[in-house]
Enzyme design. Sequence first.
Site, PDB file in Angstrom:
ATOM      1  N   CYS A  26      36.808  43.837  24.591  1.00  0.00           N
ATOM      2  CA  CYS A  26      38.277  43.592  24.997  1.00  0.00           C
ATOM      3  C   CYS A  26      38.980  42.258  24.693  1.00  0.00           C
ATOM      4  CB  CYS A  26      38.726  43.794  26.684  1.00  0.00           C
ATOM      5  SG  CYS A  26      38.448  45.545  27.091  1.00  0.00           S
ATOM      6  N   HIS A  73      54.198  51.579  22.587  1.00  0.00           N
ATOM      7  CA  HIS A  73      53.920  50.935  20.994  1.00  0.00           C
ATOM      8  C   HIS A  73      54.057  49.449  20.991  1.00  0.00           C
ATOM      9  CE1 HIS A  73      53.949  55.391  20.259  1.00  0.00           C
ATOM     10  NE2 HIS A  73      53.522  55.085  19.283  1.00  0.00           N
ATOM     11  N   GLU A 117      43.693  53.354  32.619  1.00  0.00           N
ATOM     12  CA  GLU A 117      43.441  52.691  31.173  1.00  0.00           C
ATOM     13  C   GLU A 117      42.688  53.570  30.347  1.00  0.00           C
ATOM     14  OE1 GLU A 117      43.509  48.092  30.364  1.00  0.00           O
ATOM     15  OE2 GLU A 117      41.368  48.699  30.810  1.00  0.00           O
TER      16      GLU A 117
HETATM   17 NI    NI Z   1      41.621  47.185  26.571  1.00  0.00          NI
END
Ligand code: NI
Length: 130
Positions: A26, A73, A117
């Site tokens: 990440c 976006h 997520e």
């Molecule tokens: Ni992520």
Amino acid sequence: MHFNAAHRLARPDWSDEKNKEVFGLCSNPNYHGHNYYVEAKVTGEIDQETGFVIDIAVLNEILRTEVLEPLDHSNLNEDIAEFKALNPTGENIVVVVYDRIRAKLDSKYDLKVKLWETERNYFEYPAGND
Ligand code: NI
């Protein structure tokens, strides 16, 4: 509602090595994306005149203007003011989404927001039992 956005988890005051150690993939400097799913739960009294708790069109308009249009976006780190100095973790994103909705929602309502997520992890704010 769904929105797609890119982010990077990193602290600017940490080295790349430290960011990689704490945030793993990440922290990739070139960002990565998620398909986020947001659920907003509004509770309150039933209006005796309309029979609604809230007009769903009013709620949808808040979600569209405050969350969907700005975040979809986007690059969360670069495009969204709240994340200029705040790591866009799921925990922080759900609080930002909550605050944006809360600011436009009549204070007579209670609000809870969940943010997925991935299919396997979600975040909710405020925390606690339903
Ligand atoms: Ni992520």
